[in-house]
Design an enzyme around this catalytic site. Structure first.
Site, PDB file in Angstrom:
ATOM      1  N   TYR A  55       0.829  -1.203   0.000  1.00 61.14           N
ATOM      2  CA  TYR A  55       0.000   0.000   0.000  1.00 61.14           C
ATOM      3  C   TYR A  55       0.868   1.259   0.000  1.00 61.14           C
ATOM      4  CZ  TYR A  55      -2.933   3.857   1.308  1.00 61.14           C
ATOM      5  OH  TYR A  55      -3.535   5.089   1.307  1.00 61.14           O
TER       6      TYR A  55
ATOM      7  N   PRO B 109       1.429  14.724   2.056  1.00 67.58           N
ATOM      8  CA  PRO B 109       0.406  13.991   2.823  1.00 67.58           C
ATOM      9  C   PRO B 109       0.360  12.530   2.404  1.00 67.58           C
ATOM     10  CG  PRO B 109      -0.603  15.381   1.134  1.00 67.58           C
ATOM     11  CD  PRO B 109       0.861  15.717   1.157  1.00 67.58           C
TER      12      PRO B 109
ATOM     13  N   ALA C 295      -1.472   8.925   3.629  1.00 70.86           N
ATOM     14  CA  ALA C 295      -2.528   8.351   4.468  1.00 70.86           C
ATOM     15  C   ALA C 295      -1.991   7.261   5.389  1.00 70.86           C
ATOM     16  CB  ALA C 295      -3.601   7.747   3.553  1.00 70.86           C
TER      17      ALA C 295
ATOM     18  N   SER D 211      -2.497  14.277   6.126  1.00 76.05           N
ATOM     19  CA  SER D 211      -3.594  13.804   5.273  1.00 76.05           C
ATOM     20  C   SER D 211      -4.920  13.799   6.035  1.00 76.05           C
ATOM     21  CB  SER D 211      -3.278  12.372   4.817  1.00 76.05           C
ATOM     22  OG  SER D 211      -4.425  11.762   4.257  1.00 76.05           O
TER      23      SER D 211
ATOM     24  N   GLN E  42      -4.073  18.568   4.526  1.00 80.70           N
ATOM     25  CA  GLN E  42      -4.563  18.146   3.200  1.00 80.70           C
ATOM     26  C   GLN E  42      -6.022  17.743   3.316  1.00 80.70           C
ATOM     27  OE1 GLN E  42      -5.066  14.479   2.430  1.00 80.70           O
ATOM     28  NE2 GLN E  42      -6.167  15.222   0.618  1.00 80.70           N
TER      29      GLN E  42
ATOM     30  N   TYR F 152      -9.513  16.080   1.806  1.00 82.27           N
ATOM     31  CA  TYR F 152     -10.377  15.350   0.877  1.00 82.27           C
ATOM     32  C   TYR F 152     -11.794  15.791   1.163  1.00 82.27           C
ATOM     33  CZ  TYR F 152      -6.864  12.090  -0.879  1.00 82.27           C
ATOM     34  OH  TYR F 152      -5.779  11.538  -1.517  1.00 82.27           O
TER      35      TYR F 152
ATOM     36  N   THR G 210      -6.782  18.398  -2.344  1.00 86.49           N
ATOM     37  CA  THR G 210      -6.332  17.407  -3.342  1.00 86.49           C
ATOM     38  C   THR G 210      -7.444  17.186  -4.362  1.00 86.49           C
ATOM     39  OG1 THR G 210      -4.833  16.367  -1.792  1.00 86.49           O
ATOM     40  CG2 THR G 210      -5.527  15.028  -3.659  1.00 86.49           C
TER      41      THR G 210
ATOM     42  N   LYS H 213      -3.646  20.729  -4.916  1.00 85.43           N
ATOM     43  CA  LYS H 213      -2.668  19.661  -5.158  1.00 85.43           C
ATOM     44  C   LYS H 213      -3.199  18.658  -6.178  1.00 85.43           C
ATOM     45  CE  LYS H 213      -0.241  15.922  -2.661  1.00 85.43           C
ATOM     46  NZ  LYS H 213      -0.944  14.677  -3.008  1.00 85.43           N
TER      47      LYS H 213
ATOM     48  N   SER I 195       1.419  17.559  -9.185  1.00 87.00           N
ATOM     49  CA  SER I 195       1.498  16.191  -8.667  1.00 87.00           C
ATOM     50  C   SER I 195       0.615  15.252  -9.472  1.00 87.00           C
ATOM     51  CB  SER I 195       1.021  16.186  -7.202  1.00 87.00           C
ATOM     52  OG  SER I 195       0.978  14.853  -6.686  1.00 87.00           O
TER      53      SER I 195
ATOM     54  N   HIS J  99       0.010  12.410  -7.787  1.00 88.82           N
ATOM     55  CA  HIS J  99      -0.308  11.573  -6.629  1.00 88.82           C
ATOM     56  C   HIS J  99       0.695  10.426  -6.503  1.00 88.82           C
ATOM     57  CE1 HIS J  99      -3.887  11.384  -3.855  1.00 88.82           C
ATOM     58  NE2 HIS J  99      -3.295  10.270  -3.497  1.00 88.82           N
TER      59      HIS J  99
ATOM     60  N   ASP K 246       5.713  17.398  -6.384  1.00 87.16           N
ATOM     61  CA  ASP K 246       6.106  16.145  -5.725  1.00 87.16           C
ATOM     62  C   ASP K 246       6.036  15.003  -6.723  1.00 87.16           C
ATOM     63  OD1 ASP K 246       3.555  14.929  -5.915  1.00 87.16           O
ATOM     64  OD2 ASP K 246       3.025  15.354  -3.837  1.00 87.16           O
ATOM     65  N   GLY K 247       6.613  13.855  -6.320  1.00 86.37           N
ATOM     66  CA  GLY K 247       6.596  12.667  -7.167  1.00 86.37           C
ATOM     67  C   GLY K 247       7.994  12.334  -7.645  1.00 86.37           C
TER      68      GLY K 247
ATOM     69  N   ARG L 109       6.959   8.602  -0.170  1.00 79.91           N
ATOM     70  CA  ARG L 109       7.414   7.231   0.114  1.00 79.91           C
ATOM     71  C   ARG L 109       8.710   7.148   0.906  1.00 79.91           C
ATOM     72  NH1 ARG L 109       5.000   7.206  -4.850  1.00 79.91           N
ATOM     73  NH2 ARG L 109       3.307   5.702  -5.206  1.00 79.91           N
TER      74      ARG L 109
HETATM   75  C1  FNR Z   1      -0.188   9.319  -0.875  1.00 83.61           C
HETATM   76  N1  FNR Z   1      -0.562  10.560  -1.387  1.00 83.61           N
HETATM   77  C2  FNR Z   1      -1.609  11.234  -0.812  1.00 83.61           C
HETATM   78  N2  FNR Z   1      -1.939  12.485  -1.241  1.00 83.61           N
HETATM   79  C3  FNR Z   1      -2.937  13.171  -0.656  1.00 83.61           C
HETATM   80  O1  FNR Z   1      -3.213  14.293  -1.065  1.00 83.61           O
HETATM   81  N3  FNR Z   1      -3.634  12.611   0.383  1.00 83.61           N
HETATM   82  C4  FNR Z   1      -3.377  11.378   0.855  1.00 83.61           C
HETATM   83  O2  FNR Z   1      -4.009  10.915   1.785  1.00 83.61           O
HETATM   84  C5  FNR Z   1      -2.347  10.631   0.231  1.00 83.61           C
HETATM   85  N4  FNR Z   1      -2.084   9.366   0.617  1.00 83.61           N
HETATM   86  C6  FNR Z   1      -0.993   8.717   0.115  1.00 83.61           C
HETATM   87  C7  FNR Z   1      -0.659   7.473   0.612  1.00 83.61           C
HETATM   88  C8  FNR Z   1       0.491   6.839   0.179  1.00 83.61           C
HETATM   89  C9  FNR Z   1       0.858   5.513   0.745  1.00 83.61           C
HETATM   90  C10 FNR Z   1       1.328   7.464  -0.784  1.00 83.61           C
HETATM   91  C11 FNR Z   1       2.622   6.825  -1.255  1.00 83.61           C
HETATM   92  C12 FNR Z   1       0.971   8.682  -1.314  1.00 83.61           C
HETATM   93  C13 FNR Z   1       0.240  11.205  -2.437  1.00 83.61           C
HETATM   94  C14 FNR Z   1       1.404  12.005  -1.835  1.00 83.61           C
HETATM   95  O3  FNR Z   1       0.936  13.163  -1.192  1.00 83.61           O
HETATM   96  C15 FNR Z   1       2.408  12.454  -2.916  1.00 83.61           C
HETATM   97  O4  FNR Z   1       1.730  13.102  -3.962  1.00 83.61           O
HETATM   98  C16 FNR Z   1       3.250  11.301  -3.463  1.00 83.61           C
HETATM   99  O5  FNR Z   1       3.601  10.407  -2.438  1.00 83.61           O
HETATM  100  C17 FNR Z   1       4.513  11.821  -4.120  1.00 83.61           C
HETATM  101  O6  FNR Z   1       5.253  10.794  -4.656  1.00 83.61           O
HETATM  102  P1  FNR Z   1       6.538  10.112  -3.947  1.00 83.61           P
HETATM  103  O7  FNR Z   1       7.371  11.209  -3.338  1.00 83.61           O
HETATM  104  O8  FNR Z   1       5.999   9.181  -2.925  1.00 83.61           O
HETATM  105  O9  FNR Z   1       7.210   9.446  -5.085  1.00 83.61           O
HETATM  106  C1  LAC Z   2      -3.862   7.098  -1.495  1.00 86.04           C
HETATM  107  C2  LAC Z   2      -4.893   8.043  -1.024  1.00 86.04           C
HETATM  108  C3  LAC Z   2      -5.519   7.768   0.237  1.00 86.04           C
HETATM  109  O1  LAC Z   2      -3.102   7.511  -2.366  1.00 86.04           O
HETATM  110  O2  LAC Z   2      -4.513   9.359  -1.167  1.00 86.04           O
HETATM  111  O3  LAC Z   2      -3.835   5.931  -1.068  1.00 86.04           O
END
Ligand code: FNR
Ligand code: LAC
Length: 343
Positions: free
Chosen positions: A8, A61, A63, A90, A112, A114, A140, A216, A238, A240, A271-272, A295
């Site tokens: 996840y 953010p 989760a 988040s 952040q 939702y 987001t 975002k 982003s 995501h 990001d990303g 991550r």
């Molecule tokens: C996320 N991301 C995310 N974004 C957001 O706006 N709300 C959220 O709850 C989540 N949840 C979430 C869970 C997990 C496990 C991941 C990996 C990512 C997206 C996050 O904010 C972001 O855009 C990315 O993680 C950026 O990519 P990198 O840095 O992980 O490669």
């Molecule tokens: C995710 C959501 C919760 O990427 O943002 O898992």
């Protein structure tokens, strides 16, 4: 952490093309260093929506961080605070707005959002964040439905963890009948197909809070222009982390177009795929005031809890300072598009 939690936290949508592309896009960029610049002291400070931070790399953010460590977001927020970095919480966090606020009362933090089908619940989230000292709302917009995370599905696992902001009376309507306190099914909770969320949400948010608004999940110049026209304070480029629409453009590849469309009328972040301190300089040269990553911090959280996240920050800071000296840019304001090779 369990293999399910790892899938996840580290996985992406479908074939994970965009997930890989995000990292590859950073790796493709080449620096053009300048020499004989006084770099005796590298200053990594930045100002984001008026808040001074020590590092241009913030915690995106993410989760359900309780999957990585029992302290979850509280541990990550503490490590960010000690590292002088911005922490973004988040909506679907394991620890609540209030728990994080009381753990790091003086640290810069954003919330952040939702948007839930239950608008009263959504408004309450915004009010709780404002009362808890969060300094911006990050809306987001790239999750009208949850992306299809095939890695998780293959293992046959449905995420059902405690979500701190959905506990008690405040979250009752957002929970399914008979659902355990705090535990909700993410897929169901975030399914927005029935919700007509358009740019009008920005007006509603303005009515609920006086905090700055960040959008975002922007990848197109046209959407960036619409955001600016609606009076958004910052645009966060982003996809995501490749978890939503697979085959979306790498966020770094979208950054230049978005920054040009914004044209200085709002702040721009990205990001990303950021994995090295030097990546923050690439982002800066392409028009982002700051970069975020997700991550790496949750992996560090799983490996070593709060101390693990502190260590991740120390590594990123060291890499960034060294790269600034070698690039000939003593401050972030010195970083120009010319510090990157064209193309
Ligand atoms: C996320 N991301 C995310 N974004 C957001 O706006 N709300 C959220 O709850 C989540 N949840 C979430 C869970 C997990 C496990 C991941 C990996 C990512 C997206 C996050 O904010 C972001 O855009 C990315 O993680 C950026 O990519 P990198 O840095 O992980 O490669
Ligand atoms: C995710 C959501 C919760 O990427 O943002 O898992």
């Amino acid at each position: 952490m369990t293999p399910e939690a790892w899938d996840y936290l580290q996985g992406g949508a479908e074939d994970e093309i965009t997930l890989a592309e995000n990292v590859a896009a950073f790796r493709r960029r080449r620096f053009v260093p300048r020499v004989l610049v006084d770099v005796a002291s590298a200053n990594t400070a930045a100002t984001l929506l008026g808040t001074r931070v020590g590092l241009p790399i913030g915690v995106a953010p993410v989760a359900a961080q309780g999957l990585a460590d029992p302290d979850g977001e509280v541990a990550t927020a503490r490590a960010a605070a000690e590292s002088g970095a911005l922490f973004c919480l988040s909506t679907v966090s394991s620890r609540s707005i209030e728990e994080v606020a009381s753990a790091v009362p003086d640290a810069p933090r954003w919330f952040q959002l939702y948007v839930n089908e239950d608008r009263r619940f959504t408004r309450r989230l915004v009010e709780r964040a404002e009362a808890g000292g969060f300094r911006a709302i990050v809306l987001t917009v790239d999750l009208p439905v949850l992306g299809y995370r095939e890695r998780e599905k293959r293992r046959g696992w449905e995420l059902d963890v405690r979500l701190g902001n959905f506990e008690g009376e405040a979250g009752r309507a957002a929970r399914e009948e008979g659902e355990e306190e705090g535990a909700v099914d993410l897929d169901r909770l975030l399914d927005m197909r029935s919700v007509a969320m358009t740019w009008d949400i920005v007006g509603a948010l303005r009515g609920w809070t006086s905090l700055p608004l960040v959008v975002k999940g922007i990848l197109s110049g046209d959407d960036a222009r619409l955001a600016v026209e609606r009076g958004i304070d910052a645009v966060w480029v982003s996809n995501h982390g490749g978890r939503q629409l697979d085959r979306s453009i790498a966020s770094l590849d979208a950054l230049g177009t978005v920054a040009a469309a914004v044209d200085g009328r709002a702040e721009v972040y990205v990001d990303g795929g950021l994995r090295r301190g030097s990546d923050a300089l690439v982002a800066r040269a392409l028009g982002a005031r700051a970069a975020f990553t997700g991550r790496p911090f949750v992996a560090a959280l799983g490996a070593g809890g709060e101390a693990g996240v502190r260590r991740a920050f120390a590594i990123l800071r060291e890499e960034l300072e060294r790269a600034m000296a070698l690039l000939g840019t003593p401050t972030l304001d010195h970083v120009r598009p010319e510090h990157l090779a064209p193309g």
